[in-house]
Design a protein around this motif. Structure first.
Motif, PDB file in Angstrom:
ATOM      1  N   LEU A   1      -8.679  -3.715  -5.246  1.00  0.00           N
ATOM      2  CA  LEU A   1      -8.487  -5.141  -5.478  1.00  0.00           C
ATOM      3  C   LEU A   1      -7.496  -5.805  -4.547  1.00  0.00           C
ATOM      4  O   LEU A   1      -7.512  -7.010  -4.386  1.00  0.00           O
ATOM      5  N   ASP A   2      -6.598  -5.050  -3.946  1.00  0.00           N
ATOM      6  CA  ASP A   2      -5.599  -5.688  -3.093  1.00  0.00           C
ATOM      7  C   ASP A   2      -5.194  -4.719  -1.985  1.00  0.00           C
ATOM      8  O   ASP A   2      -5.910  -3.783  -1.677  1.00  0.00           O
ATOM      9  N   ARG A   3      -4.018  -4.922  -1.428  1.00  0.00           N
ATOM     10  CA  ARG A   3      -3.550  -4.106  -0.312  1.00  0.00           C
ATOM     11  C   ARG A   3      -3.113  -2.728  -0.771  1.00  0.00           C
ATOM     12  O   ARG A   3      -2.700  -2.539  -1.911  1.00  0.00           O
ATOM     13  N   PHE A   4      -3.199  -1.779   0.179  1.00  0.00           N
ATOM     14  CA  PHE A   4      -2.712  -0.429  -0.097  1.00  0.00           C
ATOM     15  C   PHE A   4      -2.286   0.221   1.206  1.00  0.00           C
ATOM     16  O   PHE A   4      -2.731  -0.173   2.285  1.00  0.00           O
ATOM     17  N   ASP A   5      -1.416   1.213   1.105  1.00  0.00           N
ATOM     18  CA  ASP A   5      -1.030   2.045   2.244  1.00  0.00           C
ATOM     19  C   ASP A   5      -1.889   3.292   2.181  1.00  0.00           C
ATOM     20  O   ASP A   5      -1.801   4.054   1.210  1.00  0.00           O
ATOM     21  N   GLY A   6      -2.697   3.505   3.194  1.00  0.00           N
ATOM     22  CA  GLY A   6      -3.559   4.675   3.152  1.00  0.00           C
ATOM     23  C   GLY A   6      -4.570   4.703   4.272  1.00  0.00           C
ATOM     24  O   GLY A   6      -4.401   4.082   5.321  1.00  0.00           O
TER      25      GLY A   6
END
Length: 174
Positions: A145-150
């Motif tokens: 649904l939104d931003r992520f680090d990965g």
């Protein structure tokens, strides 16, 4: 063309000729259509972006005496940079953007605040149909649904069928 044929020496003839030339040039150099899809050449790096700054100030009027109290004031600096390169086999896109808020209110103990909205590298192998995106990113189509680090992997198996795998940690900050 009819205007130029009938009024070649009129005051607006040069302007009409200029517009006619641009129309004819646009039609002959059109990049829309199959020619764009078939030709794939290696270009150099393209780097673009921007910076901006805003000053903001919030005041609250005190009802009992009519005076105002500054409850917030600062300078918000925003930056964004994108670098891309289209190659014969690999396409590369790198992007970073973020902001820094300089607090100008002395009694506020929050202080200056900075954050990174996105910072990622995207590499696509056009011959194998494989793409990898790594870093702080947003993926709307994978159920995230939104931003992520990965990392996000994609494989284009057929023109209308691809497989995607995303893994990482969500970002809770605004």
């Amino acid at each position: 063309q009819a205007y130029l044929g009938e009024f070649p020496d009129e005051k607006g003839a040069a302007r009409v000729q200029s517009r006619l030339d641009s129309l004819l040039t646009a039609r002959s150099h059109s990049t829309i259509g199959p020619a764009l899809v078939r030709t794939r050449k290696s270009d150099g790096w393209r780097v673009y972006g921007g910076i901006s700054q805003y000053f903001w100030r919030n005041e609250e009027q005190l009802v009992h005496d009519g005076n105002t109290l500054v409850i917030g004031s600062g300078i918000l600096a925003l930056g964004d940079v994108t670098a891309s390169r289209r190659g014969r086999r690999f396409d590369v896109l790198a992007r970073a953007n973020g902001a820094y808020q300089f607090n100008l209110v002395e009694f506020d103990n929050v202080g200056d605040v900075g954050w990174v909205s996105s910072a990622y590298v995207d590499v696509v192998d056009n011959s194998l149909g494989i793409g990898v995106t790594a870093g702080r990113q947003a993926r709307r189509g994978d159920g995230i649904l939104d931003r992520f680090d990965g990392v996000a992997l994609s494989y284009q198996w057929k023109p209308d069928l691809s497989f995607n795998l995303s893994s990482g940690f969500p970002i809770d900050s605004p």
